[in-house]
Design a protein around this motif. Structure first.
Motif, PDB file in Angstrom:
ATOM      1  N   GLY A  95      34.148  31.155  50.970  1.00 26.16           N
ATOM      2  CA  GLY A  95      33.734  30.736  52.295  1.00 26.16           C
ATOM      3  C   GLY A  95      34.414  31.481  53.422  1.00 26.16           C
ATOM      4  N   ASP A  96      35.594  32.035  53.162  1.00 28.86           N
ATOM      5  CA  ASP A  96      36.356  32.680  54.235  1.00 28.86           C
ATOM      6  C   ASP A  96      36.425  34.196  54.093  1.00 28.86           C
ATOM      7  OD1 ASP A  96      37.931  32.584  51.981  1.00 28.86           O
ATOM      8  OD2 ASP A  96      39.774  32.108  53.051  1.00 28.86           O
ATOM      9  N   GLY A  97      35.558  34.776  53.255  1.00 26.78           N
ATOM     10  CA  GLY A  97      35.530  36.233  53.175  1.00 26.78           C
ATOM     11  C   GLY A  97      35.348  36.754  51.765  1.00 26.78           C
ATOM     12  N   THR A  98      35.594  38.063  51.629  1.00 21.73           N
ATOM     13  CA  THR A  98      35.485  38.754  50.351  1.00 21.73           C
ATOM     14  C   THR A  98      36.882  38.972  49.804  1.00 21.73           C
ATOM     15  OG1 THR A  98      33.523  39.925  51.124  1.00 21.73           O
ATOM     16  CG2 THR A  98      34.663  40.869  49.229  1.00 21.73           C
ATOM     17  N   TYR A  99      37.069  38.644  48.535  1.00 23.51           N
ATOM     18  CA  TYR A  99      38.360  38.802  47.877  1.00 23.51           C
ATOM     19  C   TYR A  99      38.245  39.882  46.807  1.00 23.51           C
ATOM     20  CZ  TYR A  99      40.002  34.243  49.690  1.00 23.51           C
ATOM     21  OH  TYR A  99      40.401  33.204  50.479  1.00 23.51           O
ATOM     22  N   ALA A 100      39.383  40.550  46.529  1.00 28.35           N
ATOM     23  CA  ALA A 100      39.439  41.502  45.423  1.00 28.35           C
ATOM     24  C   ALA A 100      40.859  41.539  44.879  1.00 28.35           C
ATOM     25  CB  ALA A 100      39.023  42.896  45.886  1.00 28.35           C
ATOM     26  N   VAL A 101      40.961  41.709  43.541  1.00 29.56           N
ATOM     27  CA  VAL A 101      42.273  41.933  42.930  1.00 29.56           C
ATOM     28  C   VAL A 101      42.537  43.423  43.120  1.00 29.56           C
ATOM     29  CG1 VAL A 101      43.616  41.916  40.794  1.00 29.56           C
ATOM     30  CG2 VAL A 101      42.007  40.058  41.275  1.00 29.56           C
ATOM     31  N   THR A 102      43.493  43.754  44.017  1.00 30.07           N
ATOM     32  CA  THR A 102      43.729  45.150  44.387  1.00 30.07           C
ATOM     33  C   THR A 102      44.894  45.799  43.646  1.00 30.07           C
ATOM     34  OG1 THR A 102      44.734  44.208  46.397  1.00 30.07           O
ATOM     35  CG2 THR A 102      42.558  45.163  46.623  1.00 30.07           C
ATOM     36  N   ALA A 103      45.680  45.019  42.910  1.00 23.79           N
ATOM     37  CA  ALA A 103      46.749  45.588  42.076  1.00 23.79           C
ATOM     38  C   ALA A 103      47.192  44.550  41.051  1.00 23.79           C
ATOM     39  CB  ALA A 103      47.941  46.023  42.931  1.00 23.79           C
ATOM     40  N   VAL A 104      47.564  45.026  39.857  1.00 19.75           N
ATOM     41  CA  VAL A 104      48.156  44.150  38.836  1.00 19.75           C
ATOM     42  C   VAL A 104      49.354  44.875  38.237  1.00 19.75           C
ATOM     43  CG1 VAL A 104      46.046  42.885  38.218  1.00 19.75           C
ATOM     44  CG2 VAL A 104      46.596  45.003  37.034  1.00 19.75           C
ATOM     45  N   CYS A 118      53.407  41.409  39.137  1.00 17.29           N
ATOM     46  CA  CYS A 118      52.740  40.718  40.242  1.00 17.29           C
ATOM     47  C   CYS A 118      51.268  41.094  40.333  1.00 17.29           C
ATOM     48  CB  CYS A 118      53.422  41.064  41.559  1.00 17.29           C
ATOM     49  SG  CYS A 118      55.097  40.420  41.651  1.00 17.29           S
ATOM     50  N   VAL A 119      50.516  40.204  40.958  1.00 14.57           N
ATOM     51  CA  VAL A 119      49.089  40.421  41.210  1.00 14.57           C
ATOM     52  C   VAL A 119      48.899  40.437  42.718  1.00 14.57           C
ATOM     53  CG1 VAL A 119      46.796  39.384  41.031  1.00 14.57           C
ATOM     54  CG2 VAL A 119      48.344  39.298  39.089  1.00 14.57           C
ATOM     55  N   GLU A 120      48.180  41.447  43.199  1.00 13.22           N
ATOM     56  CA  GLU A 120      47.891  41.550  44.627  1.00 13.22           C
ATOM     57  C   GLU A 120      46.414  41.256  44.847  1.00 13.22           C
ATOM     58  OE1 GLU A 120      49.293  45.042  47.233  1.00 13.22           O
ATOM     59  OE2 GLU A 120      47.131  45.401  46.941  1.00 13.22           O
ATOM     60  N   VAL A 121      46.147  40.346  45.782  1.00 14.03           N
ATOM     61  CA  VAL A 121      44.774  39.979  46.122  1.00 14.03           C
ATOM     62  C   VAL A 121      44.571  40.268  47.603  1.00 14.03           C
ATOM     63  CG1 VAL A 121      43.104  38.090  46.282  1.00 14.03           C
ATOM     64  CG2 VAL A 121      44.673  38.190  44.346  1.00 14.03           C
ATOM     65  N   THR A 122      43.498  40.995  47.925  1.00 12.94           N
ATOM     66  CA  THR A 122      43.194  41.302  49.323  1.00 12.94           C
ATOM     67  C   THR A 122      41.943  40.548  49.735  1.00 12.94           C
ATOM     68  OG1 THR A 122      44.178  43.497  49.070  1.00 12.94           O
ATOM     69  CG2 THR A 122      42.742  43.170  50.985  1.00 12.94           C
ATOM     70  N   VAL A 133      46.650  40.362  52.642  1.00  8.71           N
ATOM     71  CA  VAL A 133      47.047  40.848  51.324  1.00  8.71           C
ATOM     72  C   VAL A 133      48.099  39.875  50.790  1.00  8.71           C
ATOM     73  CG1 VAL A 133      48.051  42.750  50.014  1.00  8.71           C
ATOM     74  CG2 VAL A 133      46.598  43.242  52.003  1.00  8.71           C
ATOM     75  N   SER A 134      47.756  39.155  49.710  1.00 12.93           N
ATOM     76  CA  SER A 134      48.654  38.162  49.113  1.00 12.93           C
ATOM     77  C   SER A 134      49.150  38.666  47.775  1.00 12.93           C
ATOM     78  CB  SER A 134      47.918  36.834  48.903  1.00 12.93           C
ATOM     79  OG  SER A 134      47.445  36.330  50.135  1.00 12.93           O
ATOM     80  N   THR A 135      50.453  38.500  47.524  1.00 13.11           N
ATOM     81  CA  THR A 135      51.036  38.928  46.260  1.00 13.11           C
ATOM     82  C   THR A 135      51.593  37.703  45.543  1.00 13.11           C
ATOM     83  OG1 THR A 135      51.636  41.029  47.291  1.00 13.11           O
ATOM     84  CG2 THR A 135      52.679  40.514  45.183  1.00 13.11           C
ATOM     85  N   TYR A 136      51.195  37.540  44.282  1.00 10.29           N
ATOM     86  CA  TYR A 136      51.606  36.403  43.461  1.00 10.29           C
ATOM     87  C   TYR A 136      52.447  36.894  42.291  1.00 10.29           C
ATOM     88  CZ  TYR A 136      47.763  34.103  45.936  1.00 10.29           C
ATOM     89  OH  TYR A 136      46.931  33.610  46.910  1.00 10.29           O
ATOM     90  N   PRO A 138      54.178  35.760  38.490  1.00 14.03           N
ATOM     91  CA  PRO A 138      54.029  34.743  37.445  1.00 14.03           C
ATOM     92  C   PRO A 138      55.214  33.784  37.425  1.00 14.03           C
ATOM     93  CG  PRO A 138      54.466  36.920  36.483  1.00 14.03           C
ATOM     94  CD  PRO A 138      54.272  37.123  37.959  1.00 14.03           C
ATOM     95  N   GLY A 139      54.904  32.488  37.331  1.00 20.13           N
ATOM     96  CA  GLY A 139      55.930  31.468  37.268  1.00 20.13           C
ATOM     97  C   GLY A 139      56.569  31.142  38.605  1.00 20.13           C
ATOM     98  N   VAL A 140      56.184  31.859  39.679  1.00 21.35           N
ATOM     99  CA  VAL A 140      56.781  31.639  40.990  1.00 21.35           C
ATOM    100  C   VAL A 140      55.722  31.275  42.028  1.00 21.35           C
ATOM    101  CG1 VAL A 140      58.146  32.659  42.872  1.00 21.35           C
ATOM    102  CG2 VAL A 140      58.699  33.197  40.489  1.00 21.35           C
ATOM    103  N   GLY A 141      54.642  32.039  42.063  1.00 20.05           N
ATOM    104  CA  GLY A 141      53.590  31.774  43.050  1.00 20.05           C
ATOM    105  C   GLY A 141      53.530  32.860  44.098  1.00 20.05           C
ATOM    106  N   LEU A 142      53.118  32.473  45.307  1.00 14.96           N
ATOM    107  CA  LEU A 142      52.971  33.431  46.407  1.00 14.96           C
ATOM    108  C   LEU A 142      54.354  33.927  46.819  1.00 14.96           C
ATOM    109  CD1 LEU A 142      50.957  34.666  48.552  1.00 14.96           C
ATOM    110  CD2 LEU A 142      51.693  32.805  50.032  1.00 14.96           C
ATOM    111  N   ILE A 143      54.559  35.255  46.725  1.00 12.53           N
ATOM    112  CA  ILE A 143      55.867  35.798  47.115  1.00 12.53           C
ATOM    113  C   ILE A 143      55.775  36.616  48.399  1.00 12.53           C
ATOM    114  CG2 ILE A 143      56.879  35.757  44.808  1.00 12.53           C
ATOM    115  CD1 ILE A 143      56.355  38.884  44.800  1.00 12.53           C
TER     116      ILE A 143
END
Length: 194
Positions: A95-104, A118-122, A133-136, A138-143
Motif C-alpha cells: 500500500g505504501d510503495g514498491t519494495y525490493a530485496v536489494t542485498a543479502v 543482513c538483508v537490505e530492503v528498499t 532503505v531498511s537493513t535487518y 537475523p535474531g535482532v531485527g531492524l538495525i
C-alpha cells in the motif's frame, strides 16, 4: 526456514540513534514490544520531540512475511515490509510503495556493533518521492534505516528543490526480552534439593 529478521516477543526493545544528516548530536529513538493483540505485536515507538506517549504500530509475522499495520490510520493500513522467503532481487507492491530485496548476506556496522548476514530492503514511493532503505539482522531485527525525501523550498514552500533530505536510524542497543526465559524461583529451589 528464514532466520528471524524481526524478533517479536513481549519486552524486546531497540534503541536507535536518529540523525538528520546535520552535525548535531544524534537523538535517541526507542522501539519496544509492549503487548500482543491477536497475531500482532504492538510496538511503541518513542521519538525525540514527538508525541509524549509515543506512537504505536503493529507488526505480525504471517505466511507471506512481516506485516506492518497502522490501525489508527483511516483507512487502517497494512503493508508487507519483508517478504518471505527472502530472495535477492525479489520485488513486491504494498500500500505504501514498491519494495525490493536489494542485498543479502551483507555485514553492517552500527553503534551497537557489526551484524552479519543482513538483508537490505528498499522501498520507493512514487507519490511522495520518498526512498527508505531498511537493513535487518537475523535474531535482532531492524538495525538501520535510511530515509531520503524531497525538500520543499520557495517562499510559500510550494515547489520542490533538487535537494534531498535524509534521516538515518542506526541501532545503538538491542535488549532481548527475558520474560519467557527466566526459570521461576521454585524451579530453581527444586533443582538445588535433588
Amino acid at each position: 526456514a528464514s532466520p528471524d529478521y524481526f524478533p517479536l516477543a513481549l519486552g524486546n526493545r531497540w534503541v536507535y540513534e536518529s540523525c538528520e544528516g546535520t552535525e548535531e548530536a544524534p537523538a535517541l529513538e526507542s522501539w519496544e514490544v509492549i503487548r500482543q493483540e491477536g497475531t500482532a505485536f504492538v510496538v511503541r515507538i518513542q521519538q525525540p520531540f514527538v508525541t509524549l506517549g509515543g506512537i504505536e504500530e503493529q507488526f505480525a509475522l504471517e505466511a507471506e512475511g512481516l506485516m506492518r499495520r497502522v490501525p489508527d490510520s483511516d483507512p487502517p493500513e497494512s503493508q508487507l515490509i519483508l517478504k518471505l522467503p527472502i530472495v535477492a532481487g525479489s520485488r513486491w507492491q504494498s500500500g505504501d510503495g514498491t519494495y525490493a530485496v536489494t542485498a543479502v548476506g551483507e555485514t553492517v556496522t552500527t553503534p551497537a556493533g557489526a551484524f552479519a548476514n543482513c538483508v537490505e530492503v528498499t522501498r520507493w514511493n512514487k507519490a511522495t518521492k520518498v526512498t527508505i532503505v531498511s537493513t535487518y539482522a537475523p535474531g535482532v531485527g531492524l538495525i538501520q534505516r535510511e530515509e531520503t525525501f524531497p525538500v520543499i523550498g520557495g517562499f510559500g514552500g510550494d515547489f520542490e528543490t533538487s535537494t534531498r533530505g535524509r534521516t538515518v536510524l542506526r541501532l545503538k542497543e538491542y535488549v532481548r526480552s527475558t520474560l519467557e526465559k527466566k526459570p521461576t524461583e521454585k524451579e530453581g529451589e527444586e533443582k538445588k534439593e535433588s
